[in-house]
Every structure is written in C-alpha cells, then in structure tokens.
Design an enzyme around this catalytic site. Sequence first.
Site, PDB file in Angstrom:
ATOM      1  CD  GLU A 124      -2.789  -1.148   2.437  1.00  0.00           C
ATOM      2  OE1 GLU A 124      -3.739  -0.355   2.467  1.00  0.00           O
ATOM      3  OE2 GLU A 124      -2.527  -1.933   3.358  1.00  0.00           O
ATOM      4  CE1 TYR A 155      -0.686  -3.789  -6.037  1.00  0.00           C
ATOM      5  CE2 TYR A 155       1.157  -2.306  -5.670  1.00  0.00           C
ATOM      6  CZ  TYR A 155      -0.044  -2.841  -5.261  1.00  0.00           C
ATOM      7  OH  TYR A 155      -0.610  -2.425  -4.083  1.00  0.00           O
ATOM      8  CB  SER A 186     -12.734   0.910  -5.186  1.00  0.00           C
ATOM      9  OG  SER A 186     -11.417   1.309  -4.913  1.00  0.00           O
ATOM     10  CE1 TYR A 233      -9.504   1.145 -16.192  1.00  0.00           C
ATOM     11  CE2 TYR A 233      -7.228   1.486 -15.480  1.00  0.00           C
ATOM     12  CZ  TYR A 233      -8.557   1.215 -15.185  1.00  0.00           C
ATOM     13  OH  TYR A 233      -8.950   1.038 -13.888  1.00  0.00           O
TER      14      TYR A 233
END
Length: 349
Positions: A124, A155, A186, A233
């Site tokens: 994070e 990642y 989100s 995107y």
Amino acid sequence: MRYPSHQWILLKFILVGLILVGYQLFQLLSLLNGDQTITNAEAGTKTHKILVWHWPFRNSFNLDGDFCKDKFGVPNCIMMDNQSRLSEADIVIFHNRELIQGQQRLPVNLKRPEKQRWVWMTMESPESNGDLKPFNGYFNWTMTYHQDADIYSPYGSMVPKESETHEPLESFIPKDNTDLACWVVSNLSQHHERTTIYEKLKTVIPIKVYGEAVNKRLDDQTLLTTISRCSFYLAFEYSVFRDYITNQLWLNAYMSGAVPVVFGPYREDYEAVAQPDSFIHVNDFDTIEELGEFLKTLAADRERYASYFNWRRKYTVEIKHWVETACKFCPKISSMPPYKVYEDLDTWQ
Ligand SMILES: *[C@@H]1O[C@H](CO)[C@@H](O)[C@H](O)[C@H]1NC(C)=O
Ligand SMILES: *[C@@H]1O[C@H](CO)[C@@H](O)[C@H](O)[C@H]1NC(C)=O
Ligand SMILES: *[C@@H]1O[C@H](CO)[C@@H](O)[C@H](O)[C@H]1NC(C)=O
C-alpha cells in the site's frame, strides 16, 4: 564325462557374466552417487525457510507440498505459515496492515534466532500505512513495491520476449474497441487529486466509469473484457508516491489491451519499470483540456494509435504476486548483507 564339462563351461560363462553385470551395476551406481555429490556441492544448496506470520487481508495460500517448487519452480525454499515454527525460520514476513490495526503483534517476547531476519511488508501507499514509529528497530528488511526495497515486490513487470515478433501492430489492438476512455474506481473521494482530473477530463471526452464507487463492480472475469472495449484506460492512482504503481496499470490497463493514461508518480518512475511508449502520462500535458483533445485526435488516427502497441512486439507483461516474489527471493537470502536494522522505518518510502 563330456556332458558335465559342458555344464561346467556354461556355469563359468554365467559366473563371468554375473560378475561383469555386477561390476557395471556397481560402476553405474557409484557414477550416479558421484554425480549427485557434485551437483549438491556446486549448487551449495541450503534450504531456506520463510515464515508468513499472518496473511495480508486474510488472503491465505495453501502451502501444502513443496509450495515454492510446485508453484514457481524454486527448490530448497520452504514457505510456512505456522507461528509455532518461528524458531526455524530464516526470514519472517509481517504484513503492515494487521500490525497497525492491532490484529497481529510482533512476537517480541519470544526468543529470536540471531540470524533471523524480520521483513516489513506492504503493497500500500505510505498514506495508508499508519504510524510506523512503534515498529522502529525491529525490522531488518522491507518488502514493498519501492525500487529500493530489500525485497523488491512490484505489482507487475515487463519481461522481454525471447525474440522480437513482427506481427502487424493492429493485431495487438483489441477488436471490439467501442469506447474512448474508461476507468474502474473504488473510491471517488474529492480529496484525491485524480478525482479532480477526472471531473475536468470528462467535460472534454466521454469516460465510462465502473467499480464500487459508482455501484458497478466488475468481477475478475468481466473486468478485462470490459476495459478491452476502451481505447484508453485511466490508470489513476489514488495516492501519489514514489514508485507507487499498482494494478491500475499492470492489470487493468496492460492486461486488457487498452492504452494507459497514467496519473501517479513522475514519468521517470513509470519509465523505470515500463516502456516509455507504452503509456500516456497526465503530466505530459499543460492542461487537462489538452490531454482530452490529444486523446480524441489519437483515437481517430489509427496508425498513430497503433504505435502505442509497438512495445508488445518485444515485451510481455507479468502480474507479480508477492508470494511468488518471496519464493523467488529465497536463493538470494544467503548473499544479502549480513546485518541491517530499520531504526527509522519511515525511511522506506
Ligand atoms: C505447527 O507447528 C507445531 C510445531 O512444529 C506443530 O506441533 C503443529 O502441529 C503445527 N500446527 C499445524 C496446524 O500444522
Ligand atoms: C476514500 O478516500 C478517502 C480519502 O483518502 C478516505 O478518507 C475514505 O476513507 C475512503 N473511503 C473508502 C470507502 O475507502
Ligand atoms: C535484525 O534486527 C534485529 C533488531 O531487531 C537485530 O538485533 C539483529 O541483529 C538483526 N539481524 C540481522 C541479521 O541483521
């Protein structure tokens, strides 16, 4: 008396044959044994043990069998998650989230083998990692997406293909490309800079928004097919920190085949891990209006748009789970600097 002597000769033959076979068998066996000794010595194989103290967000793996070997082809590496085996472990991985929330504690009262390394792990951004002061002086290594981490756990990554391919660039572009831009988000908080950018950008170009923030959650299966219908995107990070480049880019954008428009750390950070012509950076433009106009023009120019797929002839993208990174780190444990302590854990960023 002839008959018995024949038998005798036959017996001699059989005896000699047996001895020869036996000798060869002996040689073969010693050869095999010898070989084994040599390979063991060459590889200097020491089995390392990794203890996962607790699973991040309770996402556990079944570690039965020879996990690292079976899943990732890494021998001599035992991954375990049984806290009672603390004393056996070469390294112990602690995921930050559960520590700062108090669901898990460092086993500071238990005897700690001198050579055991404690690893502080987070995927994070620093914004979500809480107050780290209570953990100063306990950890030997960090395991994060930061390039300077002791155990570097990105990642995803771009991996060179064995040889460059020469298919037409058009073949890399998803076929049913119907939407200009889309975004899966989100949390659409006004506190995030990315939200401001989105609000401006949507006045210039149409943007399809999905995700929990707009009550349009996409499951794993529909995520990529949905995004693959978009020319662009928006791989916008909610938090802007050095090297913090998440699955917004690696999974949502690259894996779907849409061209990423990134917002996050500087372009240099992206270029350190991804091909420069594989993404468009928000910072490449003076204003969001210019960015929007550029995206419109680019989508209309097939040839120029296709040039954003050039890198796919040379590279493939791999999504990296930290568990794989941990297994693959095993052989490197012995060659790490012998002593290190994070007296100030905040320096990891
Ligand atoms: C955990 O390890 C201890 C000590 O090796 C063992 O006695 C125990 O059965 C293990 N627990 C599980 C769930 O495997
Ligand atoms: C969304 O982000 C804001 C600002 O970072 C934060 O305060 C809030 O808790 C987040 N909401 C959720 C549901 O994660
Ligand atoms: C690991 O850190 C501890 C401090 O908590 C220290 O006592 C120990 O010597 C360190 N070990 C290595 C191998 O760096």
